[in-house]
Design an enzyme around this catalytic site. Structure first.
Site, PDB file in Angstrom:
ATOM      1  CB  SER A 170     -39.520 -56.081 -10.664  1.00  0.00           C
ATOM      2  OG  SER A 170     -38.754 -57.274 -10.655  1.00  0.00           O
ATOM      3  CE1 TYR A 214     -41.514 -56.765 -16.064  1.00  0.00           C
ATOM      4  CE2 TYR A 214     -39.568 -57.205 -14.725  1.00  0.00           C
ATOM      5  CZ  TYR A 214     -40.943 -57.073 -14.839  1.00  0.00           C
ATOM      6  OH  TYR A 214     -41.736 -57.236 -13.733  1.00  0.00           O
TER       7      TYR A 214
END
Length: 250
Positions: free
Chosen positions: A127, A140
């Site tokens: 990400s 995360y």
């Protein structure tokens, strides 16, 4: 034609990547926790397999059924949005079991065949939040940043065997189910801590702002994975999506 195994193909990036490689004539092994044959066009070059990347027996069965592959795409993952203080430890474990340990387990499962043939490509989808710190994405981000670091070192370890390792870094993707699934998981875990109310409002306002054309589409990620799979000169880190590219180059 070459064969690619993609994890997490039930929606979003994984599903679009499977479609892309099928359209390009590759043999595609599309894996999902709950296989659905209706998600992809029928093809004699397509195999849909069940796979839970947190289950060693499931991994072993899927890799055996897939047979010889040329590219592994670790796309399966789960999202989360909350402060560290509001993240139960069982959620932390779930995030790392899927996003980090599941990725490592898949790599370990395919490396013997790659090493024996002295070829193969590993693509880890992480990400762009690992490029810049954002409120409420601490755990995360940690689970994805660990995969970035893993891939960098693994690339050094595996180069001698002719195996390439890369990360693809998508940006914010409003067209995927990430936000919806993260919010569902949040509701099940008890929501946000009250002291973070102002921060939460700001984060949601930021997520809702901006033009979707300036964010990441699943097609951007599939295109980045295609580039990695087919061009040995591709850099180790590849941003995917207009917002990810902007962050990467900033």
């Amino acid at each position: 034609m070459p064969t690619i195994l993609i994890t997490g193909c039930s929606s979003g990036f994984g599903l679009e990547t499977a479609r892309h490689f099928l359209a390009e004539g590759w043999t595609v092994i599309a894996t999902m926790r709950t296989p659905r044959a209706d998600l992809l066009p029928a093809s004699d070059r397509l195999t849909i397999l069940p796979l839970d990347v947190t289950d060693p027996d499931s991994i072993a069965a899927a890799v055996e059924a897939a047979g010889e592959i040329d590219v592994l795409v670790n796309n399966a993952g789960i999202g989360w949005l909350n402060a560290v203080e509001g993240t139960p430890i069982d959620v932390v474990r779930d995030l790392f079991e899927t996003n980090t340990i599941g990725t490592i387990a898949m790599i370990q499962a395919v490396l013997p065949q790659f090493r024996a043939r002295r070829s193969g490509v590993i693509v880890n989808v992480t990400s762009s939040v690992t490029l810049k710190s954002y409120d409420l994405l601490s755990v995360y981000t940690a689970s994805k940043a660990a995969v970035n670091a893993l891939t960098e070192v693994m690339a050094l370890e595996l180069a001698a065997f002719g195996i390439r390792s890369h990360v693809v870094l998508p940006g914010q993707a409003p067209g995927t189910a990430f936000s919806a699934t993260a919010r569902d998981r949040l509701a099940q875990a008890g929501g946000f801590p009250d002291p973070y109310a102002d921060m939460i409002q700001g984060v949601f306002a930021r997520l809702a702002s901006g033009n979707d054309d300036e964010k990441t589409r699943s097609e951007d990620v599939a295109g980045a994975i295609w580039r990695v799979a087919t061009d040995p000169a591709t850099p180790m880190r590849v941003p995917a999506g207009a917002d990810a590219v902007a962050l990467f180059n900033s």
